[in-house]
Design an enzyme around this catalytic site. Structure first.
Site, PDB file in Angstrom:
ATOM      1  N   HIS A  61       0.832  -1.205   0.000  1.00  0.00           N
ATOM      2  CA  HIS A  61       0.000   0.000   0.000  1.00  0.00           C
ATOM      3  C   HIS A  61       0.870   1.261   0.000  1.00  0.00           C
ATOM      4  O   HIS A  61       1.948   1.273   0.596  1.00  0.00           O
ATOM      5  CB  HIS A  61      -0.891   0.009   1.253  1.00  0.00           C
ATOM      6  CG  HIS A  61      -1.934  -1.081   1.259  1.00  0.00           C
ATOM      7  ND1 HIS A  61      -2.854  -1.219   0.256  1.00  0.00           N
ATOM      8  CD2 HIS A  61      -2.194  -2.070   2.154  1.00  0.00           C
ATOM      9  CE1 HIS A  61      -3.647  -2.245   0.537  1.00  0.00           C
ATOM     10  NE2 HIS A  61      -3.265  -2.791   1.675  1.00  0.00           N
ATOM     11  N   ARG A 340      -7.240 -11.712   9.784  1.00  0.00           N
ATOM     12  CA  ARG A 340      -6.507 -10.548  10.295  1.00  0.00           C
ATOM     13  C   ARG A 340      -6.288 -10.716  11.803  1.00  0.00           C
ATOM     14  O   ARG A 340      -7.201 -11.161  12.503  1.00  0.00           O
ATOM     15  CB  ARG A 340      -7.307  -9.265  10.079  1.00  0.00           C
ATOM     16  CG  ARG A 340      -7.639  -8.967   8.632  1.00  0.00           C
ATOM     17  CD  ARG A 340      -8.593  -7.789   8.536  1.00  0.00           C
ATOM     18  NE  ARG A 340      -8.979  -7.487   7.165  1.00  0.00           N
ATOM     19  CZ  ARG A 340     -10.006  -8.056   6.534  1.00  0.00           C
ATOM     20  NH1 ARG A 340     -10.745  -8.957   7.142  1.00  0.00           N
ATOM     21  NH2 ARG A 340     -10.294  -7.715   5.289  1.00  0.00           N
TER      22      ARG A 340
HETATM   23  C1  LIG Z   1      -7.887 -10.400   4.258  1.00  0.00           C
HETATM   24  C2  LIG Z   1      -6.551  -9.726   4.469  1.00  0.00           C
HETATM   25  C3  LIG Z   1      -6.044  -8.844   3.517  1.00  0.00           C
HETATM   26  C4  LIG Z   1      -4.829  -8.197   3.728  1.00  0.00           C
HETATM   27  N1  LIG Z   1      -4.287  -7.441   2.735  1.00  0.00           N
HETATM   28  C5  LIG Z   1      -3.088  -6.844   2.928  1.00  0.00           C
HETATM   29  C6  LIG Z   1      -2.476  -6.104   1.885  1.00  0.00           C
HETATM   30  O1  LIG Z   1      -2.958  -6.053   0.759  1.00  0.00           O
HETATM   31  N2  LIG Z   1      -1.330  -5.423   2.170  1.00  0.00           N
HETATM   32  C7  LIG Z   1      -0.754  -5.471   3.398  1.00  0.00           C
HETATM   33  O2  LIG Z   1       0.245  -4.785   3.603  1.00  0.00           O
HETATM   34  N3  LIG Z   1      -1.269  -6.229   4.386  1.00  0.00           N
HETATM   35  C8  LIG Z   1      -2.400  -6.944   4.172  1.00  0.00           C
HETATM   36  N4  LIG Z   1      -2.923  -7.737   5.138  1.00  0.00           N
HETATM   37  C9  LIG Z   1      -2.182  -7.898   6.381  1.00  0.00           C
HETATM   38  C10 LIG Z   1      -1.022  -8.883   6.239  1.00  0.00           C
HETATM   39  O3  LIG Z   1      -1.443 -10.035   5.554  1.00  0.00           O
HETATM   40  C11 LIG Z   1      -0.529  -9.253   7.630  1.00  0.00           C
HETATM   41  O4  LIG Z   1      -0.263  -8.077   8.334  1.00  0.00           O
HETATM   42  C12 LIG Z   1       0.745 -10.077   7.614  1.00  0.00           C
HETATM   43  O5  LIG Z   1       0.626 -11.174   6.744  1.00  0.00           O
HETATM   44  C13 LIG Z   1       1.022 -10.571   9.026  1.00  0.00           C
HETATM   45  O6  LIG Z   1       2.145 -11.389   8.990  1.00  0.00           O
HETATM   46  P1  LIG Z   1       2.684 -12.052  10.316  1.00  0.00           P
HETATM   47  O7  LIG Z   1       3.953 -12.692   9.990  1.00  0.00           O
HETATM   48  O8  LIG Z   1       2.680 -11.046  11.415  1.00  0.00           O
HETATM   49  O9  LIG Z   1       1.570 -13.126  10.727  1.00  0.00           O
HETATM   50  P2  LIG Z   1       1.375 -14.595  10.148  1.00  0.00           P
HETATM   51  O10 LIG Z   1       1.604 -14.661   8.713  1.00  0.00           O
HETATM   52  O11 LIG Z   1       0.065 -15.072  10.657  1.00  0.00           O
HETATM   53  O12 LIG Z   1       2.540 -15.405  10.843  1.00  0.00           O
HETATM   54  C14 LIG Z   1       2.486 -15.830  12.177  1.00  0.00           C
HETATM   55  C15 LIG Z   1       3.110 -17.201  12.246  1.00  0.00           C
HETATM   56  O13 LIG Z   1       3.190 -17.615  13.601  1.00  0.00           O
HETATM   57  C16 LIG Z   1       2.995 -19.011  13.636  1.00  0.00           C
HETATM   58  N5  LIG Z   1       2.610 -19.411  14.999  1.00  0.00           N
HETATM   59  C17 LIG Z   1       1.481 -19.087  15.657  1.00  0.00           C
HETATM   60  N6  LIG Z   1       1.453 -19.684  16.875  1.00  0.00           N
HETATM   61  C18 LIG Z   1       2.602 -20.386  16.971  1.00  0.00           C
HETATM   62  C19 LIG Z   1       3.156 -21.238  17.981  1.00  0.00           C
HETATM   63  N7  LIG Z   1       2.498 -21.507  19.136  1.00  0.00           N
HETATM   64  N8  LIG Z   1       4.362 -21.807  17.766  1.00  0.00           N
HETATM   65  C20 LIG Z   1       5.038 -21.583  16.601  1.00  0.00           C
HETATM   66  N9  LIG Z   1       4.548 -20.812  15.606  1.00  0.00           N
HETATM   67  C21 LIG Z   1       3.354 -20.213  15.791  1.00  0.00           C
HETATM   68  C22 LIG Z   1       1.891 -19.214  12.615  1.00  0.00           C
HETATM   69  O14 LIG Z   1       1.816 -20.560  12.173  1.00  0.00           O
HETATM   70  C23 LIG Z   1       2.272 -18.246  11.525  1.00  0.00           C
HETATM   71  O15 LIG Z   1       3.039 -18.837  10.502  1.00  0.00           O
HETATM   72  C24 LIG Z   1      -4.123  -8.422   4.940  1.00  0.00           C
HETATM   73  C25 LIG Z   1      -4.622  -9.332   5.876  1.00  0.00           C
HETATM   74  C26 LIG Z   1      -5.797 -10.017   5.624  1.00  0.00           C
HETATM   75  C27 LIG Z   1      -6.259 -11.052   6.576  1.00  0.00           C
END
Ligand SMILES: Cc1cc2nc3c(=O)[nH]c(=O)nc-3n(C[C@H](O)[C@H](O)[C@H](O)COP(=O)(O)OP(=O)(O)OC[C@H]3O[C@@H](n4cnc5c(N)ncnc54)[C@H](O)[C@@H]3O)c2cc1C
Length: 504
Positions: A61, A340
């Site tokens: 974005h 999310r």
């Molecule tokens: C519908 C939707 C649309 C979106 N569109 C956009 C977009 O267009 N642009 C943008 O910038 N953002 C977007 N986002 C936001 C973006 O996708 C997220 O902010 C980002 O993917 C988050 O990444 P993360 O690594 O924090 O979380 P995650 O990808 O969820 O990673 C967390 C990891 O922790 C692991 N985990 C959890 N518990 C444990 C445990 N007990 N032990 C070991 N591992 C564990 C999980 O398995 C997972 O792999 C969107 C989100 C959604 C849902």
């Protein structure tokens, strides 16, 4: 850097342990690999990027949208610039053809003006409002409905494949010495006040056919980074920090076949209806892999709910037909849901915990979390330094990574050189996406161990037939290359066996 004997799973030692290998955890791991630090990443899934990271709109974005005063807004534009720089280093494909935020009613024009003003304040370039006079919108977006009154056009909206980005970061951080413990679910965290060390307990989640199944792993570490997505509040509680909670809010999507590509030229956003929370964040647009993506909704749910529902998908159709009357919904190949991670603070939860400053949260990473991943990583490493981590430069750090070599779908003559180098390029395993045996073997060599791991790296199984033709073939290759019995091949780790059954 870190050298760990895989046969001894007990008591791994790290300077920093990261929980969660989504885009956030992987980006932090890579940032740490610039320094002489032993970093271990624990991930409950069998591969990286399988949480929220794999199911979203895949947009970087520009940074005009969001609530004033939030980190989400403040960080987005800088995050986008940093994403673009890192994507170049990591050979993460990005495309950009601008975006449109569309107003269907007169009272929505104010929303366009507000976002224009806000974007300018944060340094977003190439923003302008275009009114739909003399079919001016049809000139740039031919299939748009004439009932769209105006749009905020943004030059700086980029498309990426989010899971490809996570895989790229993972590969590069591994090259630079980060150690990943996949299929390792964190179940407990203890802190020893005398040694000043954390002890993370994780359980191996590989399925019942695997001999490591259920084995306990202990990681001793000075610092913990909590990047566990929707489960980050539960990880925080394990460390005695219950100061925030996270609720899952799901977004449902349609994915249309590549035949529908070109129907819409760029992401087209729909302004949400204030009376209908479900309509927040809706967009129709091309994906970087030349499909058409339509979604998503905004529905509070539980953390394990990945279902789509016919009723809600119908509502999505209805909303988008107001903006594009002729959407070819007969070209839908699948639907999916993303979750999310919405913290009760309403914002990213970044920084040291109030309970133990060596426990750092990178939590509540809702949209635009993808955009901000590299900025969150830099900030997290700054927090670690402030809390006493010694950052000595890793002189062997390699910033560059090359993406996998793929068959060229448009020009088959270009593939001759590949066939000559390796005859496995001439054997097509996935017909819909034209994926060869060589590409699948390469994906396995780079870390894929499951059908989904192959799918996210090569697109085998992502086409029109959704794996109907290639699944068995890919399983056989996985079995051969990994040296595993055929019945131990899974779709996505844990117990997701396809041909598996327990041998007594
Ligand atoms: C519908 C939707 C649309 C979106 N569109 C956009 C977009 O267009 N642009 C943008 O910038 N953002 C977007 N986002 C936001 C973006 O996708 C997220 O902010 C980002 O993917 C988050 O990444 P993360 O690594 O924090 O979380 P995650 O990808 O969820 O990673 C967390 C990891 O922790 C692991 N985990 C959890 N518990 C444990 C445990 N007990 N032990 C070991 N591992 C564990 C999980 O398995 C997972 O792999 C969107 C989100 C959604 C849902």
């Amino acid at each position: 850097m870190i050298k760990i004997d895989n046969t001894v799973m007990n008591n791994l030692k790290a300077d920093v342990a990261i929980i969660g290998a989504g885009i956030t955890g992987c980006a932090i791991a890579r940032e740490l690999s610039k320094y002489k630090i032993r970093t271990v990443v624990l991930e409950k899934e069998a591969d990286v990027g399988w949480g929220t990271t794999k199911a979203n709109s895949g947009l970087i974005h520009p940074g005009y949208a969001g609530d004033e005063g939030t980190l989400k807004l403040k960080m987005c534009h800088t995050g986008s610039l940093l994403f673009r720089k890192n994507a170049e280093e990591l050979d993460i494909p990005m495309t950009n053809n601008g975006s449109m935020l569309n107003a269907l009613r007169k009272n929505q024009i104010g929303e366009l003006e507000h976002n224009l003003k806000q974007g300018k304040k944060y340094g977003v370039r190439g923003l302008k409002i275009i009114f739909n006079s003399n079919s001016s919108l049809k000139e740039i977006e031919p299939n748009i409905s004439s009932s769209v009154l105006a749009c905020l056009y943004s030059e700086e909206h980029y498309l990426i494949s989010p899971y490809e980005a996570a895989i790229a970061i993972y590969e590069n951080s591994k090259t630079n010495g980060v150690y990943y413990l996949l299929s390792s679910k964190v179940t407990g965290i203890n802190y020893n006040n005398i040694s000043k060390k954390f002890y993370i307990v994780a359980l191996n989640t590989l399925g019942y056919l695997n001999k490591m199944c259920g084995k306990k792993i202990v990681v001793e570490t000075d610092y913990i980074i909590n990047a566990a997505g929707v489960f980050a509040d539960e990880i925080s509680e394990m460390a005695g920090d219950g100061f925030y909670s996270i609720k899952a809010v799901k977004g449902q999507y349609f994915l249309l076949d590549s035949e529908a590509h070109g129907f819409v030229r760029r992401p087209n956003f729909r302004i949400s209806d204030p009376e209908n929370i479900k309509s927040k964040g809706m967009v129709i647009g091309p994906t970087i892999d030349k499909n058409l993506l339509i979604g998503s909704t905004y529905e509070a749910t539980d953390k394990y709910d990945n279902h789509t529902s016919a009723e809600v998908l119908e509502e999505i159709k209805e909303k988008f037909l107001q903006m594009f009357e002729e959407i070819p919904f007969d070209k839908v190949i699948t639907s999916f849901t993303g979750l999310r991670a919405i913290a009760d603070t309403g914002d990213f939860v970044l920084g040291p915990s109030k309970v133990n400053e060596k426990f750092i949260n990178a939590a509540g990473i809702q949209s635009p979390g993808l955009t901000c991943a590299f900025l969150i990583a830099e900030m997290t490493v700054d927090f670690l330094e402030q809390k006493g981590l010694n950052l000595l430069k890793n002189s062997k750090y390699m910033p560059l990574r090359k993406k996998a070599v793929r068959l060229n779908k448009e020009d088959f003559m270009l593939n001759n050189a590949l066939y000559e180098k390796d005859s496995n390029y001439s054997e097509i395993i996935c017909r819909c996406e034209k994926v060869s045996r060589a590409e699948i073997i390469d994906a396995i060599n780079k870390g894929a161990t499951t059908l989904d791991g192959i799918k996210f790296r090569t697109r085998a199984g992502m086409g029109r037939c959704q794996g109907g033709y290639c699944t068995l073939k890919v399983m056989k290759i996985l079995s051969k290359e990994l040296g595993l019995p055929f019945n131990e091949i899974t779709k996505s780790g844990e117990d997701s066996y396809i041909a598996g059954c327990k041998m007594e």
